[in-house]
Design a protein around this motif. Sequence first.
Motif, PDB file in Angstrom:
ATOM      1  N   SER A 231       0.815  -1.223   0.000  1.00 44.71           N
ATOM      2  CA  SER A 231       0.000   0.000   0.000  1.00 44.71           C
ATOM      3  C   SER A 231       0.843   1.265   0.000  1.00 44.71           C
ATOM      4  N   VAL A 232       2.172   1.104  -0.032  1.00 41.19           N
ATOM      5  CA  VAL A 232       3.066   2.257  -0.050  1.00 41.19           C
ATOM      6  C   VAL A 232       4.027   2.127  -1.222  1.00 41.19           C
ATOM      7  N   SER A 233       4.681   3.224  -1.555  1.00 42.51           N
ATOM      8  CA  SER A 233       5.627   3.212  -2.661  1.00 42.51           C
ATOM      9  C   SER A 233       6.789   2.270  -2.386  1.00 42.51           C
ATOM     10  N   SER A 234       7.225   1.589  -3.432  1.00 39.03           N
ATOM     11  CA  SER A 234       8.369   0.686  -3.301  1.00 39.03           C
ATOM     12  C   SER A 234       9.630   1.415  -2.869  1.00 39.03           C
ATOM     13  N   PHE A 235       9.675   2.710  -3.118  1.00 42.48           N
ATOM     14  CA  PHE A 235      10.875   3.469  -2.774  1.00 42.48           C
ATOM     15  C   PHE A 235      11.042   3.606  -1.266  1.00 42.48           C
ATOM     16  N   SER A 236       9.962   3.392  -0.521  1.00 44.50           N
ATOM     17  CA  SER A 236      10.065   3.443   0.934  1.00 44.50           C
ATOM     18  C   SER A 236      10.291   2.065   1.543  1.00 44.50           C
TER      19      SER A 236
ATOM     20  N   MET B 119      14.234 -10.080  -1.655  1.00 49.56           N
ATOM     21  CA  MET B 119      14.880  -9.240  -2.643  1.00 49.56           C
ATOM     22  C   MET B 119      14.965  -7.833  -2.090  1.00 49.56           C
ATOM     23  N   THR B 120      16.166  -7.240  -2.166  1.00 48.85           N
ATOM     24  CA  THR B 120      16.332  -5.867  -1.718  1.00 48.85           C
ATOM     25  C   THR B 120      15.872  -4.893  -2.806  1.00 48.85           C
ATOM     26  N   ARG B 121      15.795  -3.618  -2.446  1.00 52.05           N
ATOM     27  CA  ARG B 121      15.387  -2.612  -3.419  1.00 52.05           C
ATOM     28  C   ARG B 121      16.361  -2.541  -4.590  1.00 52.05           C
ATOM     29  N   SER B 122      17.613  -2.872  -4.343  1.00 45.30           N
ATOM     30  CA  SER B 122      18.614  -2.826  -5.406  1.00 45.30           C
ATOM     31  C   SER B 122      18.633  -4.091  -6.250  1.00 45.30           C
TER      32      SER B 122
ATOM     33  N   ASN C  43       8.736  -2.345  -9.028  1.00 43.40           N
ATOM     34  CA  ASN C  43       8.677  -1.158  -8.189  1.00 43.40           C
ATOM     35  C   ASN C  43       7.588  -0.187  -8.650  1.00 43.40           C
ATOM     36  N   ALA C  44       7.287  -0.192  -9.922  1.00 40.34           N
ATOM     37  CA  ALA C  44       6.241   0.700 -10.433  1.00 40.34           C
ATOM     38  C   ALA C  44       4.864   0.317  -9.894  1.00 40.34           C
TER      39      ALA C  44
ATOM     40  N   GLY D  85      10.052  -4.735   4.504  1.00 40.21           N
ATOM     41  CA  GLY D  85      10.784  -3.980   5.500  1.00 40.21           C
ATOM     42  C   GLY D  85      10.716  -2.498   5.206  1.00 40.21           C
ATOM     43  N   VAL D  86      10.053  -1.765   6.087  1.00 38.39           N
ATOM     44  CA  VAL D  86       9.983  -0.317   6.010  1.00 38.39           C
ATOM     45  C   VAL D  86      10.515   0.173   7.342  1.00 38.39           C
TER      46      VAL D  86
END
Length: 115
Positions: free
Chosen positions: A25-30, A51-54, A73-74, A98-99
Motif C-alpha cells: 500500500s506504499v511506494s516501493s521506494f520506501s 529481494m532488496t530494493r537494489s 517497483n512501479a 521492511g519499512v
Amino acid sequence: QVQLVESGGGLVQAGGSLRLSCAASVSSFSINAMGWYRQAPGKQRELVATMTRSGSTDYADSVKGRFTISRDNAKNAVYLQMNSLKPEDTAVYYCCAGVAPYVYWGQGTQVTVSS
C-alpha cells in the motif's frame, strides 16, 4: 501502516507451477527488502526468498533453482514464481516488507501441492 495483499495461492499437483503476488500500500521506494516466508503445519515460519530494493536476492536452499522472486517497483509489488512444486512446499506463504524500522506481513495465502 503498510498493508500487504497476497494472491495466487491454490492447489496444484506435484511438478506444477504457481505464481504468488503481493501488492504493497506504499511506494516501493520506501520499502527496503520484500520477500516471502512460509509456514507448514507444526513447523516454524521459514524464509523462502527475499529481494532488496537494489535487486539482491536470497533463497532458501530447498527452493533454489525452482523458485524465482521478482519485484515491480512501479506497481509496488513482489512476486514469487514457483516451479517444479513438491508436496513439501505445502504451506501458508506470507509476504513481508521492511519499512524501517518495522517489518510488515501479509495475511498469508495457502499453497497446497498434492502428490
